[in-house]
Design a protein around this motif. Structure first.
Motif, PDB file in Angstrom:
ATOM      1  N   UNK A  67       0.848  -1.202   0.000  1.00  0.00           N
ATOM      2  CA  UNK A  67       0.000   0.000   0.000  1.00  0.00           C
ATOM      3  C   UNK A  67       0.877   1.243   0.000  1.00  0.00           C
ATOM      4  N   UNK A  68       1.903   1.243   0.814  1.00  0.00           N
ATOM      5  CA  UNK A  68       2.841   2.376   0.846  1.00  0.00           C
ATOM      6  C   UNK A  68       3.572   2.481  -0.488  1.00  0.00           C
ATOM      7  N   UNK A  69       3.982   1.338  -1.024  1.00  0.00           N
ATOM      8  CA  UNK A  69       4.736   1.321  -2.283  1.00  0.00           C
ATOM      9  C   UNK A  69       3.900   1.824  -3.458  1.00  0.00           C
ATOM     10  N   UNK A  70       2.663   1.330  -3.599  1.00  0.00           N
ATOM     11  CA  UNK A  70       1.847   1.640  -4.779  1.00  0.00           C
ATOM     12  C   UNK A  70       0.818   2.749  -4.555  1.00  0.00           C
ATOM     13  N   UNK A  71       0.493   3.048  -3.314  1.00  0.00           N
ATOM     14  CA  UNK A  71      -0.521   4.047  -2.973  1.00  0.00           C
ATOM     15  C   UNK A  71      -1.853   3.757  -3.669  1.00  0.00           C
ATOM     16  N   UNK A  72      -2.146   2.483  -3.796  1.00  0.00           N
ATOM     17  CA  UNK A  72      -3.378   2.031  -4.434  1.00  0.00           C
ATOM     18  C   UNK A  72      -3.728   0.681  -3.808  1.00  0.00           C
TER      19      UNK A  72
END
Length: 108
Positions: A67-72
């Motif tokens: 979630x932090x990596x892709x923000x999706x």
């Protein structure tokens, strides 16, 4: 591997989930979907390899990282190594017969 049909156990956003040692689905017609059931069986194997509780810890930790990596949220879910292995092999109904131990590591 018992299949439980219960739409209230898994929420509206999910059609099914592997919760050791069960596959919980929200509609009985999914019992006939071999690809879907194979996907969930792959998760059951992953859970068994990690002795169940550590699987859930790793799964949710990796999800938060993604979630932090892709923000999706959806992209994060699809890139969890456990999900990548399951989605990429769900159509191979013989996959679990030849799958090697800890195979999900290849999908990090």
């Amino acid at each position: 591997m018992p299949i439980v049909v219960n739409k209230y156990l898994i929420g509206r956003r999910f059609v099914g989930i592997a919760l050791w040692p069960f596959i919980v689905i929200n509609n009985s017609f999914l019992k006939e979907d071999e690809v879907f059931i194979n996907h969930e069986k792959i998760h059951l194997r992953q859970q068994a390899e990690l002795l169940v509780i550590p699987f859930y810890i790793f799964y949710f930790t990796e999800y938060l990282f993604r979630v932090i990596q892709y923000r999706n949220l959806h992209q994060a879910y699809r890139n969890i190594s456990f999900e990548r292995e399951a989605y990429l092999n769900e159509e191979d109904l013989d996959y679990l017969k030849t799958r090697k131990l800890w195979s999900f590591f290849k999908y990090r």
